[in-house]
Every structure is written in structure tokens, then in C-alpha cells.
Design an enzyme around this catalytic site. Sequence first.
Site, PDB file in Angstrom:
ATOM      1  N   TYR A   1       0.772  -1.259   0.000  1.00  0.00           N
ATOM      2  CA  TYR A   1       0.000   0.000   0.000  1.00  0.00           C
ATOM      3  C   TYR A   1       0.802   1.309   0.000  1.00  0.00           C
ATOM      4  O   TYR A   1       0.483   2.204  -0.765  1.00  0.00           O
ATOM      5  CB  TYR A   1      -0.978   0.022   1.181  1.00  0.00           C
ATOM      6  CG  TYR A   1      -2.129  -0.956   1.087  1.00  0.00           C
ATOM      7  CD1 TYR A   1      -2.294  -1.804  -0.007  1.00  0.00           C
ATOM      8  CD2 TYR A   1      -3.068  -1.042   2.114  1.00  0.00           C
ATOM      9  CE1 TYR A   1      -3.347  -2.701  -0.076  1.00  0.00           C
ATOM     10  CE2 TYR A   1      -4.131  -1.939   2.052  1.00  0.00           C
ATOM     11  CZ  TYR A   1      -4.271  -2.767   0.958  1.00  0.00           C
ATOM     12  OH  TYR A   1      -5.312  -3.644   0.889  1.00  0.00           O
TER      13      TYR A   1
ATOM     14  N   GLU B   1      -1.760  13.721  -8.354  1.00  0.00           N
ATOM     15  CA  GLU B   1      -1.001  14.970  -8.419  1.00  0.00           C
ATOM     16  C   GLU B   1       0.487  14.685  -8.591  1.00  0.00           C
ATOM     17  O   GLU B   1       1.181  15.366  -9.362  1.00  0.00           O
ATOM     18  CB  GLU B   1      -1.216  15.793  -7.144  1.00  0.00           C
ATOM     19  CG  GLU B   1      -2.642  16.280  -6.942  1.00  0.00           C
ATOM     20  CD  GLU B   1      -3.507  15.301  -6.175  1.00  0.00           C
ATOM     21  OE1 GLU B   1      -3.268  14.072  -6.249  1.00  0.00           O
ATOM     22  OE2 GLU B   1      -4.444  15.755  -5.502  1.00  0.00           O
TER      23      GLU B   1
HETATM   24  N1  THU Z   1      -5.675  10.342  -4.008  1.00  0.00           N
HETATM   25  C1  THU Z   1      -5.116  11.081  -5.016  1.00  0.00           C
HETATM   26  O1  THU Z   1      -4.545  10.510  -5.969  1.00  0.00           O
HETATM   27  N2  THU Z   1      -5.213  12.423  -4.943  1.00  0.00           N
HETATM   28  C2  THU Z   1      -5.939  13.112  -4.024  1.00  0.00           C
HETATM   29  O2  THU Z   1      -6.020  14.330  -4.100  1.00  0.00           O
HETATM   30  C3  THU Z   1      -6.598  12.387  -2.930  1.00  0.00           C
HETATM   31  C4  THU Z   1      -6.304  10.935  -2.845  1.00  0.00           C
HETATM   32  C5  THU Z   1      -5.636   8.870  -4.114  1.00  0.00           C
HETATM   33  C6  THU Z   1      -4.701   8.149  -3.216  1.00  0.00           C
HETATM   34  C7  THU Z   1      -5.337   6.761  -3.205  1.00  0.00           C
HETATM   35  O3  THU Z   1      -4.918   6.062  -4.368  1.00  0.00           O
HETATM   36  C8  THU Z   1      -6.822   7.037  -3.323  1.00  0.00           C
HETATM   37  O4  THU Z   1      -6.917   8.355  -3.843  1.00  0.00           O
HETATM   38  C9  THU Z   1      -7.587   6.939  -2.026  1.00  0.00           C
HETATM   39  O5  THU Z   1      -6.989   7.695  -1.037  1.00  0.00           O
END
Ligand code: THU
Length: 136
Positions: free
Chosen positions: A50, A57
Site C-alpha cells: 500500500y 497529483e
Molecule cells: N488520491 C489522489 O490521488 N489524490 C488526491 O487528491 C486524494 C487521494 C488517491 C490516493 C489513493 O490512491 C486514493 O486516492 C484513495 O486515497
Amino acid sequence: MDAVTQALYDAAQKVRKHAHVPYSEFPVGAAILADDGNIYAGCNVENAAYPQGSCAEASAISAMVGAGAKKIHRIFVIGKGVDPVTPCGGCRQRIREFATSETTIICTGEDGEPKSYTMNEILPDSFGPESLEAVK
Ligand code: THU
């Protein structure tokens, strides 16, 4: 939505379709308008181990840096749901590295309305490259 924001939305939605999210089932897309005038996009890429997953981003920033651009003028983030999907703490700092005083962060859920933030709103009193320069 202005034409540039619409183009960022389209790019973020397109890349989001390829998000690798077997664990969270929470696909996110991000698209950057960079200082070279181009758009760079990225999705989240999760991992069976994990902590090795990466956010949308971070992927978009890697694409931007790899292409030689230096600054984020605008970044659009789209995830699931009604509420705006805002960058996690780590990604706020990642965006900060390439931000200017004009950088805008636009966040949305696929079923909601986009909300716009300044860098200082999402990461007040931040530490950045200038903080190091100031004491050299
Ligand atoms: N996640 C992002 O890629 N960007 C965000 O702004 C918020 C969270 C992803 C991380 C993970 O793969 C999933 O969303 C759940 O947290």
C-alpha cells in the site's frame, strides 16, 4: 468554466479512466497547466504494498518535470463523489515546490461543483524553495 479550465478538466477525466485503484476504488485524475503552456496529466497508481502507491497529483508533477516545465500555473483535480477532492497533505507540499504566487488549485468530485483555492489557502505559511534561498 473558462476554456483553459475546461481543457484541464478534459485531460484530468481522460487520465483518470486509467487510474490503477484496485484497493481504494477511488480513481483520481490531475491535470496541470504549466509555465511552458502545455498540459500534463496523471492518475493515482496504487500498489499491493500500500504505501508504494502514488497520488494523481504526484504523477502529473512527474510528467511536467520530465518534460522540462518548471512552474504550475493551474492544477485541476477530480475524484469521486460530490465534495471537492482536495490534494492530500503530501501533495500540497509537492504542488508548493512548483507553485507561484498566482497558482490556482481547482478541485472537484465527479458529481459536484469545482472549487478553487490559492496555494496559501491549502497550505498556509508554507515552507518552500525560497525558504532555503533566504538563508544561503
Ligand atoms: N488520491 C489522489 O490521488 N489524490 C488526491 O487528491 C486524494 C487521494 C488517491 C490516493 C489513493 O490512491 C486514493 O486516492 C484513495 O486515497
